[in-house]
Each structure stands twice: as structure tokens, then as C-alpha cells.
Design a protein around this motif. Structure first.
Motif, PDB file in Angstrom:
ATOM      1  N   GLY A  18     -31.237  -4.886 -10.655  1.00 13.50           N
ATOM      2  CA  GLY A  18     -30.497  -4.426 -11.981  1.00 13.50           C
ATOM      3  C   GLY A  18     -31.389  -5.485 -12.901  1.00 13.50           C
ATOM      4  N   TYR A  19     -31.701  -6.414 -12.493  1.00  8.91           N
ATOM      5  CA  TYR A  19     -32.256  -7.511 -13.366  1.00  8.91           C
ATOM      6  C   TYR A  19     -33.807  -7.688 -13.769  1.00  8.91           C
ATOM      7  N   GLU A  20     -34.117  -8.166 -14.904  1.00  6.99           N
ATOM      8  CA  GLU A  20     -35.869  -8.184 -15.586  1.00  6.99           C
ATOM      9  C   GLU A  20     -36.351  -9.199 -14.767  1.00  6.99           C
ATOM     10  N   PHE A  21     -37.479  -9.293 -14.471  1.00  6.84           N
ATOM     11  CA  PHE A  21     -38.054 -10.235 -13.510  1.00  6.84           C
ATOM     12  C   PHE A  21     -38.069 -11.313 -15.728  1.00  6.84           C
ATOM     13  N   SER A  22     -38.264 -12.610 -14.850  1.00  8.97           N
ATOM     14  CA  SER A  22     -38.268 -13.891 -16.060  1.00  8.97           C
ATOM     15  C   SER A  22     -39.626 -13.624 -16.840  1.00  8.97           C
ATOM     16  N   ASP A  23     -39.756 -14.055 -18.019  1.00  6.02           N
ATOM     17  CA  ASP A  23     -40.701 -14.106 -19.000  1.00  6.02           C
ATOM     18  C   ASP A  23     -41.352 -15.813 -19.277  1.00  6.02           C
ATOM     19  N   GLY A  24     -40.144 -15.868 -18.511  1.00  2.14           N
ATOM     20  CA  GLY A  24     -40.750 -17.696 -18.838  1.00  2.14           C
ATOM     21  C   GLY A  24     -41.899 -17.882 -17.780  1.00  2.14           C
ATOM     22  N   THR A  25     -42.307 -19.283 -17.841  1.00  4.09           N
ATOM     23  CA  THR A  25     -43.161 -19.983 -17.245  1.00  4.09           C
ATOM     24  C   THR A  25     -43.221 -19.769 -15.917  1.00  4.09           C
ATOM     25  N   PRO A  26     -44.569 -18.995 -15.082  1.00  6.87           N
ATOM     26  CA  PRO A  26     -44.240 -19.356 -13.514  1.00  6.87           C
ATOM     27  C   PRO A  26     -43.863 -20.501 -13.164  1.00  6.87           C
ATOM     28  N   VAL A  27     -43.227 -20.398 -11.644  1.00  7.07           N
ATOM     29  CA  VAL A  27     -43.104 -21.643 -10.855  1.00  7.07           C
ATOM     30  C   VAL A  27     -43.578 -21.069  -9.490  1.00  7.07           C
ATOM     31  N   VAL A  28     -44.545 -21.927  -8.893  1.00  6.14           N
ATOM     32  CA  VAL A  28     -44.976 -20.650  -7.859  1.00  6.14           C
ATOM     33  C   VAL A  28     -44.302 -22.444  -6.802  1.00  6.14           C
ATOM     34  N   LEU A  29     -43.812 -21.478  -5.007  1.00  9.81           N
ATOM     35  CA  LEU A  29     -42.677 -22.882  -4.067  1.00  9.81           C
ATOM     36  C   LEU A  29     -43.293 -22.450  -3.316  1.00  9.81           C
ATOM     37  N   PHE A  30     -44.097 -23.083  -2.629  1.00 14.73           N
ATOM     38  CA  PHE A  30     -44.669 -23.211  -0.891  1.00 14.73           C
ATOM     39  C   PHE A  30     -43.511 -23.482   0.011  1.00 14.73           C
ATOM     40  N   PRO A  31     -43.366 -22.969   1.029  1.00 12.63           N
ATOM     41  CA  PRO A  31     -42.036 -23.469   1.830  1.00 12.63           C
ATOM     42  C   PRO A  31     -42.487 -25.093   2.823  1.00 12.63           C
ATOM     43  N   GLY A  32     -41.893 -25.459   3.632  1.00 12.57           N
ATOM     44  CA  GLY A  32     -42.780 -26.369   4.591  1.00 12.57           C
ATOM     45  C   GLY A  32     -42.723 -25.979   6.102  1.00 12.57           C
ATOM     46  N   ILE A  33     -43.191 -26.849   6.594  1.00 18.57           N
ATOM     47  CA  ILE A  33     -43.922 -26.231   7.689  1.00 18.57           C
ATOM     48  C   ILE A  33     -42.205 -25.800   8.473  1.00 18.57           C
ATOM     49  N   THR A  34     -42.232 -24.631   9.784  1.00 19.19           N
ATOM     50  CA  THR A  34     -41.234 -24.559  10.391  1.00 19.19           C
ATOM     51  C   THR A  34     -40.735 -23.619   9.323  1.00 19.19           C
ATOM     52  N   LEU A  35     -41.091 -23.022   8.374  1.00 13.36           N
ATOM     53  CA  LEU A  35     -39.922 -22.586   6.957  1.00 13.36           C
ATOM     54  C   LEU A  35     -40.485 -21.575   6.592  1.00 13.36           C
ATOM     55  N   ASN A  36     -39.430 -20.888   5.889  1.00  9.39           N
ATOM     56  CA  ASN A  36     -40.107 -20.182   4.927  1.00  9.39           C
ATOM     57  C   ASN A  36     -39.475 -19.467   3.682  1.00  9.39           C
ATOM     58  N   ASN A  37     -39.844 -18.549   2.990  1.00  5.03           N
ATOM     59  CA  ASN A  37     -39.621 -18.543   1.053  1.00  5.03           C
ATOM     60  C   ASN A  37     -38.199 -18.320   1.116  1.00  5.03           C
ATOM     61  N   ASN A  38     -37.505 -18.027   2.226  1.00  7.57           N
ATOM     62  CA  ASN A  38     -35.640 -18.353   2.324  1.00  7.57           C
ATOM     63  C   ASN A  38     -35.613 -19.947   2.126  1.00  7.57           C
ATOM     64  N   GLN A  39     -35.841 -20.651   2.025  1.00  9.94           N
ATOM     65  CA  GLN A  39     -35.512 -21.682   1.602  1.00  9.94           C
ATOM     66  C   GLN A  39     -35.250 -21.634  -0.092  1.00  9.94           C
ATOM     67  N   PHE A  40     -35.717 -21.227  -0.526  1.00 10.86           N
ATOM     68  CA  PHE A  40     -35.671 -21.484  -2.157  1.00 10.86           C
ATOM     69  C   PHE A  40     -34.701 -20.232  -2.213  1.00 10.86           C
ATOM     70  N   ASP A  41     -34.031 -20.208  -1.468  1.00 10.31           N
ATOM     71  CA  ASP A  41     -33.043 -18.816  -2.841  1.00 10.31           C
ATOM     72  C   ASP A  41     -31.942 -18.364  -0.849  1.00 10.31           C
ATOM     73  N   VAL A  42     -30.960 -19.102  -1.518  1.00  6.14           N
ATOM     74  CA  VAL A  42     -29.034 -18.937   0.127  1.00  6.14           C
ATOM     75  C   VAL A  42     -28.580 -17.931  -0.641  1.00  6.14           C
ATOM     76  N   TYR A  43     -28.213 -17.941  -0.334  1.00  2.00           N
ATOM     77  CA  TYR A  43     -27.254 -16.366  -0.488  1.00  2.00           C
ATOM     78  C   TYR A  43     -26.377 -16.370   0.940  1.00  2.00           C
ATOM     79  N   SER A  44     -25.645 -15.563   0.575  1.00  2.00           N
ATOM     80  CA  SER A  44     -24.761 -14.957   2.315  1.00  2.00           C
ATOM     81  C   SER A  44     -25.310 -13.598   2.710  1.00  2.00           C
ATOM     82  N   PRO A  45     -25.503 -13.783   3.398  1.00  4.23           N
ATOM     83  CA  PRO A  45     -26.316 -12.382   4.137  1.00  4.23           C
ATOM     84  C   PRO A  45     -25.033 -11.364   3.880  1.00  4.23           C
TER      85      PRO A  45
END
Length: 449
Positions: free
Chosen positions: A52-79
Motif C-alpha cells: 500500500g506504500y509507494e517506493f521511495s524516490d530518494g537516493t538509493p541505498v544498497v545494503l548487502f548482508p554479512g556472511i551467514t546472514l541474509n537481507n532480512n537482517q536490515f528489516d526486523v519485523y514480527s513474523p
């Protein structure tokens, strides 16, 4: 494409959609695919809170995860399938968190770096390396002989190119730990012969050029890293310098944790998962702090293991990491970090190059030995850089990395770094202080760009 052996139980990944994250997800928020030069599809998530939200049109920020981790580390939420998450914001939570409808709906989003940067107007992209990820964001695996060089020289550029092509803007690039490492290696202009990598018989040498480095630095807005990796600290490293140790590390396999962990952890309630993690790492931290100062630092085993300060992390976030963030890795990635720690040489994998494909032990550095040494080319990085370092020295030591990164790169007037007191390598990304200390500091630096 041919496949080398993998370790895992692939058929378990989609055993239960609600538990593993496979298939359709009502939180679908932007799946993009970047194709690498050797033909591997890596999956990327472009952040927005919900469809329901638009993607941001601001400066892109590209974040790769650490070893043994995936991209979920940058978006914590309640499953949504785990009804035991009932985290409530503390009384002294900042007003921006109390007033945000997304955080009101799920208080655990308070610890999401992606959400915070979205609120500050940034367009956050979170890729997974080859062999890494869950469900729709599971990147293609490719060959089991992949290593750090492949991740950094092929996967990272593919993601940056994709973001630039979609947005038409210069991104800020980096990530946590290995993601930060790949960011600064990208900016020194590294690449690999993609055709040789695709064939899978062996990996070619890493190469670079000042021209490619200059082009890449000119096409990014900046570099952002959370505890960027380099030469790690291994206790008793001289004991590990053996044929038996390196024989285990040179196996061409993917350790496929994404196939196993969803099923295993579905059997355990959060109180058991976070309780076990909390007890273990608080004990490690206590023993590391108690190590006698009169003994040599190389003997401090617990100092090497002190990479997760659980006192600095909410229990629900600990459980989220174990359940949703811990991810797959190639043995070749671990092998390179071990070589750097044991031999003190910051270089490509010692098996790169057709002439080296059967080597077991990494050799000492020799003049004109054909290897690419990363520390020799750090000055090619000219983009402004910002890093958040952890206090503990397990895996990443601040002094070591400031020397490699900030003293090695070409200075920029907007180069800055901070160290978060009482933090560790894992929790520095989304620990208790992150929403009030490091997240605002990161966004303020981004604003200044």
C-alpha cells in the motif's frame, strides 16, 4: 549450469509455507532480479513497508548482508505466523517511532534499518549473494566453489548496476560486514573473468584497473558500512595453520543453512531460541572481559568469539535473527577469512588461477606470485565513506579496519566513522541503541551528501 555438492536438505525449504517464507507473501514489497556477468540471478528486495506504500524516490541505498546472514537482517519485523511476538515500545521511545503507523502496527519494526531510512526519504535495496536467501528472495546458487571474490567481483556489481538502471540515480553502496567489504573492493575496481567462473572448473584471478575504479567511484553517491569486514582476529591462529585445517576449508560446497534452519527452528518457541542465544553469548562476553591483561591477546579465545553482545539486543530481535536471518554460505568464503587471519595477507583466494587450483595450504607472499592483494589498491577508493563500528573486537576490530579502510582510501572531507559502546559485530546492525543512535547518525550523514 553444473552444480558442485551442497550441504543441506533442500526439500525441507518449502515444507510449510508459513514457516519457511516460501511462495506468496502478503508482505510482498518489491522483488527485483539482477543477472551477474556469469549468468547467475541474484535476488534483491526494494523496501517499502507494504504494497500500500509507494517506493521511495530518494537516493538509493544498497545494503548487502554479512556472511551467514541474509537481507532480512536490515528489516526486523514480527513474523505474521509467529503469534508469540508481542513487543511493546519502551516509554522513552522517540516520537517518530510512536507516531509512525507502521511501527504502531508492529512495534518490532522499530529495529528495522530499512524502515528508518525509508522514513528519512531513502530508497533502500537489499540484495542477497548467490547461494543466499529465503523463499522468493533465494538467489540462484551457481557453483559450489564460489568464494568472497565471486560475491564481491560479480554479485555486487550486478546489484549496483540494476539499482542504477531502475532508478537512474547514483546509489550509496555497502552493507554489513562482508557487504561492507564487497563495497570497498568494488570501489577499487575489482573484476573476474566471468566466462571462467561460469565454466566452474576453477576460479580465475581477481584483476582491477584504476580506470574502472574511477568510473565506479564517480557513479556512486557514497559508501556506507556497518562493521565492514577485513582481516579478522583468530585466537591461537598459529595452531590452525595446518594442512588438515585448510583441507576442510577448500571443499567446493555450499553450506545450505536456508534448507535446514526454517524446519529446525519451527520446532522451538522464541523463549528457547532467544534464551539459549542470550545465555551463551552473555557468558562469552563476560569471559572475554575477564581475560587477564597480562596474558597475550592471541590467547583470548573468548575475545575471538565475542561478536554478539546480546545485552545490547532485544530478545525478540535475537529470535528473529536465528529464525529469519541466519543463512547459507560457501566454504570458500570462510577459507579466505581464515587465510587473512592466520597469514595476515589481505588478498584473493589462494586457489584462484588455474595454476593454483589444487593448492591446500595458502602460500606465503612472494614477489610477482600472481595473486591480487587488496591492501595494495585501497587508495583507488575515493568516494565519501561512513562506517558504524562495534565496540567488541570479535570478527572485526575497529583499529584494524580504520587502518585498512579509512587510512587506506583516498581521503574525502565527508569521511566519518563512529563506534557504538558495548556493541558486538551482530547486534551493531539492530541492537538496542540502533534506532536512537546509529540510525539517526547514518541518516544525518546521508543527508549531508
Amino acid at each position: 549450469m553444473g552444480r558442485f555438492p551442497t550441504i543441506g536438505i533442500g526439500w525441507l525449504l518449502c515444507l510449510v509455507v508459513a514457516l519457511s517464507g516460501c511462495g506468496a507473501d502478503n508482505r510482498e514489497i518489491g522483488l527485483y532480479v539482477a543477472n551477474t556477468a556469469d549468468g547467475i540471478d541474484i535476488k534483491m528486495r526494494r523496501y517499502r513497508p507494504t504494497s500500500g506504500y509507494e517506493f521511495s524516490d530518494g537516493t538509493p541505498v544498497v545494503l548487502f548482508p554479512g556472511i551467514t546472514l541474509n537481507n532480512n537482517q536490515f528489516d526486523v519485523y514480527s513474523p505474521p505466523w509467529l503469534n508469540s511476538y508481542h513487543y511493546k515500545l519502551p516509554q522513552d521511545a522517540p516520537e517518530w517511532a510512536k507516531q509512525d503507523p507502521v511501527i504502531q502496527d508492529d512495534n518490532l519494526k522499530f529495529f528495522s534499518l530499512a524502515h528508518y531510512l525509508y522514513l528519512r526519504g531513502y530508497d533502500v535495496w537489499m540484495p542477497n549473494y548467490r547461494g543466499v536467501g529465503r523463499g522468493d528472495f533465494d538467489s540462484e546458487h551457481g557453483h559450489g566453489n564460489s568464494n568472497l571474490d565471486v560475491w564481491c567481483a560479480l554479485d555486487f556489481p550486478a546489484a549496483v548496476d540494476k539499482v542504477r538502471s531502475v532508478t537512474g540515480k547514483k546509489p550509496v553502496i555497502g552493507g554489513h560486514s562482508t557487504g561492507g567489504l564487497c563495497g570497498y573492493l568494488y570501489l577499487q575496481g575489482i573484476t573476474m573473468d566471468a566466462a571462467v567462473v561460469a565454466a566452474g572448473d576453477y576460479l580465475p584471478h581477481v584483476t582491477s584497473s584504476p580506470e574502472l575504479a574511477a568510473e565506479r567511484n564517480a557513479n556512486v553517491a557514497g559508501y556506507l558500512a556497518l562493521d565492514p569486514a577485513g582481516i579478522p582476529y583468530y585466537p591461537y591462529s598459529w595452531l590452525l595453520d595446518s594442512r588438515a585445517f585448510f583441507q576442510a576449508l577448500v571443499q567446493p560446497v555450499l553450506v545450505d543453512l536456508d534448507s535446514v534452519l526454517p524446519w529446525v527452528l519451527s520446532l522451538l518457541p522464541p523463549v528457547i531460541v532467544s534464551g539459549g542465544i542470550d545465555l551463551t553469548f552473555k557468558l562469552v562476553t563476560g569471559l572475554a572481559d575477564a581475560f587477564p591483561s597480562y596474558l597475550p591477546q592471541w590467547a583470548n579465545v573468548f575475545g575471538g568469539l565475542d561478536f554478539w553482545r546480546t545485552a545490547n539486543m532485544n530478545g525478540y530481535v535475537e529470535d528473529f535473527h536465528a529464525r529469519m536471518v541466519f543463512s547459507s554460505f560457501y566454504m570458500g568464503v570462510t577459507a579466505q577469512y581464515s587465510d587473512w587471519a592466520i597469514n595476515g595477507e589481505f588478498r584473493e583466494h589462494w586457489r584462484n588461477g588455474e595454476e593454483n587450483q589444487d593448492l591446500i595450504n595458502p602460500p606465503d607472499r612472494r614477489t610477482d606470485d600472481g595473486y591480487y592483494y587488496y591492501q595494495d589498491h585501497m587508495s583507488r577508493m575515493t568516494a565519501p565513506a561512513y562506517s558504524v563500528f562495534s565496540d567488541a573486537s570479535g570478527l572485526v576490530d575497529t583499529d584494524t579496519m580504520v587502518g585498512i579502510l579509512f587510512e587506506g582510501k583516498t581521503h574525502h572531507p565527508q569521511d566519518e566513522w563512529i563506534e557504538i559502546p558495548n556493541s558486538g559485530h551482530i547486534d551493531v546492525v539492530n541492537g538496542n541503541q540502533a534506532p536512537t543512535v546509529s540510525y539517526p547518525a547514518i541518516a544525518d550523514w546521508l543527508d549531508a551528501l
